[in-house]
Design a protein around this motif. Sequence first.
Motif, short mmCIF file in Angstrom:
data_model
loop_
_atom_site.label_atom_id
_atom_site.label_comp_id
_atom_site.label_asym_id
_atom_site.label_seq_id
_atom_site.Cartn_x
_atom_site.Cartn_y
_atom_site.Cartn_z
N VAL A 1 0.87 -1.17 0.00
CA VAL A 1 0.00 0.00 0.00
C VAL A 1 0.90 1.22 0.00
CG1 VAL A 1 -1.76 1.28 1.25
CG2 VAL A 1 -1.85 -1.21 1.22
N GLN A 2 0.75 2.07 -1.00
CA GLN A 2 1.54 3.30 -1.09
C GLN A 2 0.66 4.48 -0.75
OE1 GLN A 2 4.27 3.94 -4.40
NE2 GLN A 2 3.53 6.03 -4.58
N LEU A 3 1.14 5.32 0.16
CA LEU A 3 0.42 6.52 0.58
C LEU A 3 1.37 7.71 0.53
CD1 LEU A 3 -0.31 4.08 2.97
CD2 LEU A 3 -2.24 5.62 3.03
N THR A 4 0.81 8.89 0.31
CA THR A 4 1.63 10.10 0.22
C THR A 4 1.07 11.18 1.13
OG1 THR A 4 2.15 9.57 -2.08
CG2 THR A 4 2.60 11.82 -1.36
N PRO A 5 1.92 11.75 1.99
CA PRO A 5 1.47 12.87 2.82
C PRO A 5 1.06 14.05 1.95
CG PRO A 5 3.59 12.01 3.60
CD PRO A 5 3.31 11.38 2.27
N PRO A 6 0.11 14.87 2.42
CA PRO A 6 -0.34 16.02 1.63
C PRO A 6 0.83 16.92 1.22
CG PRO A 6 -1.65 15.80 3.64
CD PRO A 6 -0.52 14.82 3.74
N GLY A 7 0.95 17.19 -0.08
CA GLY A 7 1.97 18.09 -0.59
C GLY A 7 3.36 17.50 -0.70
N SER A 8 3.54 16.22 -0.38
CA SER A 8 4.86 15.60 -0.38
C SER A 8 5.22 15.00 -1.73
CB SER A 8 4.93 14.51 0.69
OG SER A 8 6.21 13.90 0.71
N ALA A 9 6.51 14.99 -2.05
CA ALA A 9 7.01 14.29 -3.23
C ALA A 9 7.47 12.89 -2.86
CB ALA A 9 8.16 15.07 -3.85
N CYS A 10 7.50 12.58 -1.57
CA CYS A 10 7.94 11.28 -1.09
C CYS A 10 6.75 10.54 -0.48
CB CYS A 10 9.05 11.44 -0.05
SG CYS A 10 9.78 9.89 0.49
N SER A 11 6.63 9.26 -0.82
CA SER A 11 5.55 8.42 -0.34
C SER A 11 6.08 7.39 0.64
CB SER A 11 4.89 7.70 -1.52
OG SER A 11 4.40 8.60 -2.46
N ILE A 12 5.15 6.66 1.26
CA ILE A 12 5.52 5.52 2.09
C ILE A 12 4.88 4.27 1.51
CG2 ILE A 12 5.84 6.89 4.19
CD1 ILE A 12 3.11 5.77 5.16
N HIS A 13 5.53 3.13 1.72
CA HIS A 13 4.96 1.82 1.38
C HIS A 13 4.73 1.08 2.68
CE1 HIS A 13 6.43 0.96 -3.01
NE2 HIS A 13 5.50 1.88 -2.95
N LEU A 14 3.50 0.68 2.91
CA LEU A 14 3.19 -0.22 4.01
C LEU A 14 3.34 -1.61 3.43
CD1 LEU A 14 -0.08 1.47 5.25
CD2 LEU A 14 2.27 1.93 5.99
N SER A 15 4.17 -2.42 4.02
CA SER A 15 4.41 -3.71 3.39
C SER A 15 4.74 -4.78 4.40
CB SER A 15 5.53 -3.59 2.36
OG SER A 15 6.69 -3.07 2.96
N ARG A 16 4.49 -5.99 3.96
CA ARG A 16 4.89 -7.20 4.67
C ARG A 16 5.42 -8.15 3.63
NH1 ARG A 16 -0.51 -8.55 7.15
NH2 ARG A 16 -0.25 -10.13 5.58
N GLY A 17 6.42 -8.93 3.99
CA GLY A 17 6.94 -9.95 3.09
C GLY A 17 7.93 -9.44 2.07
N ILE A 18 8.30 -8.16 2.13
CA ILE A 18 9.25 -7.61 1.16
C ILE A 18 10.63 -7.42 1.78
CG2 ILE A 18 9.80 -5.56 -0.22
CD1 ILE A 18 6.86 -5.25 -0.78
N HIS A 19 10.68 -7.07 3.03
CA HIS A 19 11.95 -6.78 3.71
C HIS A 19 11.96 -7.48 5.06
CE1 HIS A 19 9.38 -4.08 5.87
NE2 HIS A 19 9.07 -3.48 4.74
N SER A 20 13.06 -7.38 5.75
CA SER A 20 13.19 -8.08 7.03
C SER A 20 13.04 -7.16 8.24
CB SER A 20 14.54 -8.80 7.09
OG SER A 20 15.59 -7.85 6.98
N MET A 21 12.66 -5.91 8.04
CA MET A 21 12.49 -5.00 9.17
C MET A 21 11.28 -5.41 10.00
SD MET A 21 13.19 -1.18 7.63
CE MET A 21 11.99 -1.33 6.29
N PRO A 22 11.42 -5.49 11.31
CA PRO A 22 10.25 -5.82 12.12
C PRO A 22 9.28 -4.63 12.22
CG PRO A 22 12.19 -5.57 13.51
CD PRO A 22 12.64 -5.43 12.09
N PRO A 23 7.97 -4.91 12.31
CA PRO A 23 7.00 -3.83 12.46
C PRO A 23 7.36 -2.93 13.64
CG PRO A 23 5.87 -5.89 12.06
CD PRO A 23 7.33 -6.22 12.27
N GLY A 24 7.23 -1.62 13.43
CA GLY A 24 7.48 -0.66 14.50
C GLY A 24 8.94 -0.31 14.69
N SER A 25 9.82 -0.72 13.78
CA SER A 25 11.26 -0.52 13.99
C SER A 25 11.79 0.81 13.47
CB SER A 25 12.04 -1.66 13.35
OG SER A 25 11.83 -1.71 11.95
N LEU A 26 10.97 1.59 12.78
CA LEU A 26 11.45 2.88 12.26
C LEU A 26 11.20 4.00 13.27
CD1 LEU A 26 10.33 2.84 8.53
CD2 LEU A 26 12.56 2.30 9.49
N GLU A 27 12.15 4.90 13.36
CA GLU A 27 11.99 6.09 14.20
C GLU A 27 12.53 7.29 13.44
OE1 GLU A 27 13.29 6.20 18.21
OE2 GLU A 27 12.70 4.14 18.60
#
Length: 136
Positions: free
Chosen positions: A46-72
């Motif tokens: 799922v790709q979402l983009t903050p209002p007015g941003s040129a950068c989006s986020i991908h919500l994903s599972r099964g693509i990478h090895s980062m555990p949920p909640g590990s970004l700060e």
Amino acid sequence: MSATDWKLEVVQVPVSDIDRAKHFYAEQCGFAVDLDAQVSDSVRVVQLTPPGSACSIHLSRGIHSMPPGSLEGLQIVVGDIEAARRELLERGVGVSPVRHVEGGVWVEGKGGKWNSFVFFSDPDGNGWVLQERPRA
């Protein structure tokens, strides 16, 4: 685009429940839903983009090895920190008071140029920072 242009366009955000995270970012944070695709039996993006941003986020599972909640420290720059905080509160997001750094310590209230921040987390604990940019 020239070979020297480097543009950050997507940041992976690891989540445990894509539907819950999609609701949080779209309905509570106001991000636009750009894509919701089931890539395979085990991979959905799922790709979402903050209002007015040129950068989006991908919500994903099964693509990478980062555990949920590990970004700060995912950081979004806003023109009016108090208005952005108010909007998140009205949408049901738990946010910190406006804070700034003074003498190496976090204190409540607005600071000077580039020194006013609000903090919040998604349902998995991925941490976000809003920072007020100086007015032109």
